[in-house]
Design an enzyme around this catalytic site. Structure first.
Site, PDB file in Angstrom:
ATOM      1  N   HIS A  60       0.845  -1.198   0.000  1.00  0.00           N
ATOM      2  CA  HIS A  60       0.000   0.000   0.000  1.00  0.00           C
ATOM      3  C   HIS A  60       0.882   1.251   0.000  1.00  0.00           C
ATOM      4  CE1 HIS A  60      -3.825   2.137   1.700  1.00  0.00           C
ATOM      5  NE2 HIS A  60      -3.073   2.979   1.001  1.00  0.00           N
ATOM      6  N   HIS A 174     -10.409   0.321   1.567  1.00  0.00           N
ATOM      7  CA  HIS A 174     -10.254   1.378   2.579  1.00  0.00           C
ATOM      8  C   HIS A 174     -11.516   1.317   3.436  1.00  0.00           C
ATOM      9  CE1 HIS A 174      -9.330   5.812   3.661  1.00  0.00           C
ATOM     10  NE2 HIS A 174     -10.380   5.455   4.364  1.00  0.00           N
ATOM     11  N   ASP A 287       1.170   2.611   3.783  1.00  0.00           N
ATOM     12  CA  ASP A 287       0.268   3.661   3.293  1.00  0.00           C
ATOM     13  C   ASP A 287       1.036   4.968   3.084  1.00  0.00           C
ATOM     14  OD1 ASP A 287      -1.863   5.080   2.361  1.00  0.00           O
ATOM     15  OD2 ASP A 287      -2.978   5.124   4.249  1.00  0.00           O
ATOM     16  N   PRO A 305      -4.763  14.990   3.847  1.00  0.00           N
ATOM     17  CA  PRO A 305      -4.386  13.937   4.792  1.00  0.00           C
ATOM     18  C   PRO A 305      -3.349  12.997   4.189  1.00  0.00           C
ATOM     19  CG  PRO A 305      -6.435  13.360   3.707  1.00  0.00           C
ATOM     20  CD  PRO A 305      -6.026  14.709   3.166  1.00  0.00           C
TER      21      PRO A 305
HETATM   22  O1  DOR Z   1      -4.634   9.911   4.607  1.00  0.00           O
HETATM   23  C1  DOR Z   1      -4.839   9.459   3.494  1.00  0.00           C
HETATM   24  N1  DOR Z   1      -4.111   9.859   2.435  1.00  0.00           N
HETATM   25  N2  DOR Z   1      -5.842   8.566   3.301  1.00  0.00           N
HETATM   26  C2  DOR Z   1      -6.220   8.158   2.079  1.00  0.00           C
HETATM   27  O2  DOR Z   1      -7.119   7.360   1.961  1.00  0.00           O
HETATM   28  C3  DOR Z   1      -5.562   8.712   0.879  1.00  0.00           C
HETATM   29  C4  DOR Z   1      -4.203   9.153   1.202  1.00  0.00           C
HETATM   30  C5  DOR Z   1      -3.583   9.971   0.102  1.00  0.00           C
HETATM   31  O3  DOR Z   1      -3.640   9.564  -1.046  1.00  0.00           O
HETATM   32  O4  DOR Z   1      -2.977  11.010   0.402  1.00  0.00           O
HETATM   33 ZN    ZN Z   2      -3.595   4.910   1.046  1.00  0.00          ZN
END
Ligand code: DOR
Ligand code: ZN
Length: 433
Positions: A60, A174, A287, A305
């Site tokens: 991820h 998600h 992530d 975010p």
């Molecule tokens: O915090 C996040 N950033 N959550 C997400 O689902 C997308 C990700 C982003 O692509 O920046």
């Molecule tokens: Zn993500």
């Protein structure tokens, strides 16, 4: 065999045995004892005190690229991966343009082939046009589809899920139910507007619409309840280093700590760490979500975010291992064999003959501070991780027949030559050992 050997990696395995790992033709040819003859092959000797094992796998990551290359591109993001001991990444589709049609997938595939420094695969977006699902599911780089909260109700999701199921590919989710989450206005904690119950509800909802036989993977679960809900349906799951480390109290430190799903209260984080130590989570994934330092210095209500972490995920896991939260072997598996299995990546996270020639060398007792003793290859810099004290560090990465990272420094030319689709083995190009 010796005539096909390109590189021999010599070092101590996770089980304590000294070994020589013979690599050639892009795969592991054999793992032998320390006295096995090497013929004329090049030898890489792992430094004293280190452990060698399968390179890390991150299922991820957001490499961005295309029109979002100002945040990160396939070169800077995969340099961060290599610096973190990661040999294979699976890229996310919320790019610009989003990977929701075959044409955009083609653009992404071209960028990855040109720029990536490690092996790569892709999660396709849910197509706006359900008619695109078969071509996207069949794309050789695609391991499956990614469902964001905004996709749960879309006709494209049903088509994508059916195609993924037919081809043995996966749906990665998600987990936040769109009906239960809202935007955070001034002063509200992330968990107030995006509560943990939204995660559990999302898992139930996905279970109700997933066709039988579809492999479902729940990503960035932030609570033990989410992990339990996923397991109850036979879904696999992962957690992120940041949800295991930071808490909602850190949100007061500004946008660097803004992420979706949000950071949770300390007692939930404690529960999540415990769940990982008892084996409830299948995997760890970074992530890695880079935004520019400028964007992340904005007001928390308006800024984007996301927390970058591809260069640091292994360090954070190794630090948890050094504290006794889990064994070194379990920490290693959570970020190699387990995610590879969950994502359907064949030949990664293993060192048996026929596995991809991808080896990480780790010094479990080397200490450092993120942002000071790290290279910070991502365009996002160390972000939330700046100042984190780690114990345990990937000190080398071997990919194909080359040492592509040493002491945190990525050898870009060698890495660019060795990197290839992580799906190459899945497609049957497995070399005979
Ligand atoms: O915090 C996040 N950033 N959550 C997400 O689902 C997308 C990700 C982003 O692509 O920046
Ligand atoms: Zn993500």
């Amino acid at each position: 065999m010796l005539d096909r050997v390109e590189l021999v990696v010599e070092g101590r395995l996770l089980d304590g045995r000294e070994a020589r790992i013979f690599l050639g033709g892009g795969v592991v040819l054999a793992v032998r004892g320390p006295a096995a003859p090497v013929g004329g092959a090049r030898v890489y000797r792992a430094p004293p005190g280190t452990v060698v094992g399968p390179a890390f796998v991150d299922i991820h990551v957001h490499l961005r690229g295309l029109e979002l290359s100002f945040k990160e591109d396939e070169r800077s993001g995969t340099a961060a991966a290599a610096a973190g001991g990661v040999a294979a990444v699976v890229d996310m589709p919320n790019t610009r343009p989003p990977l929701r049609d075959p044409g955009s997938l083609g653009l992404k595939a071209e960028s990855l082939a040109r720029l990536s420094l490690v092996d790569y695969a892709v999660w396709a977006g849910i197509p706006r046009d359900p008619g695109h699902a078969p071509a996207m599911a069949g794309h050789p780089l695609v391991l499956g589809f990614k469902a964001y909260p905004e996709d749960y109700d879309s006709p494209g999701l049903a088509a994508a899920a059916a195609e993924a199921s037919r081809l043995g590919k996966a749906l990665i989710v998600h987990p936040e139910d769109p009906g239960l989450i809202g935007e955070c206005s001034l002063g509200r904690r992330g968990s107030e507007c995006r509560p943990p119950e939204a995660e559990v509800e999302a898992v139930h909802r996905i279970a109700s619409l997933a066709p039988p036989g579809l492999r479902v993977h729940v990503t960035h679960a932030t609570t033990p309840a989410t992990l339990e809900a996923a397991a109850s349906y036979g879904f696999t799951s992962d957690v992120t280093p940041h949800h295991l480390t930071f808490t909602s109290r850190d949100e007061a430190r500004g946008c660097l700590f803004k992420v979706n799903p949000p950071l949770r209260p300390p007692e939930v984080v404690e529960g999540l760490v415990k769940a990982v130590s008892t084996g409830l989570a299948d995997a760890v994934a970074s992530d890695h979500a880079p935004h520019t330092p400028g964007e992340k210095s904005g007001a928390p209500e308006e800024c984007p975010p996301g927390i970058p972490g591809l260069e640091y995920a292994a360090r954070v896991l190794l630090t948890l291992a050094s504290r006794g939260v889990l064994s070194l072997a379990s920490a290693w598996r959570l970020y190699s064999a387990r995610p590879a299995l969950a994502a359907g990546l064949r030949g990664y996270g293993c060192l048996a003959p026929g596995c991809r020639a991808a080896v990480a060398v780790v010094d479990p007792s080397r200490e450092g501070v993120i942002g000071r003793t790290t290279r910070d290859y991502s365009k996002a810099g160390p972000g939330a991780w700046e100042g984190y004290r780690y114990r345990g560090e990937p000190v080398a990465l071997i990919l194909g027949g080359s040492v592509v990272m040493e002491d945190g420094e990525v050898h870009e030319d060698a890495a660019a030559r060795e990197a290839r689709p992580a799906t190459a083995l899945t497609l049957g190009r497995q070399a005979e050992a």
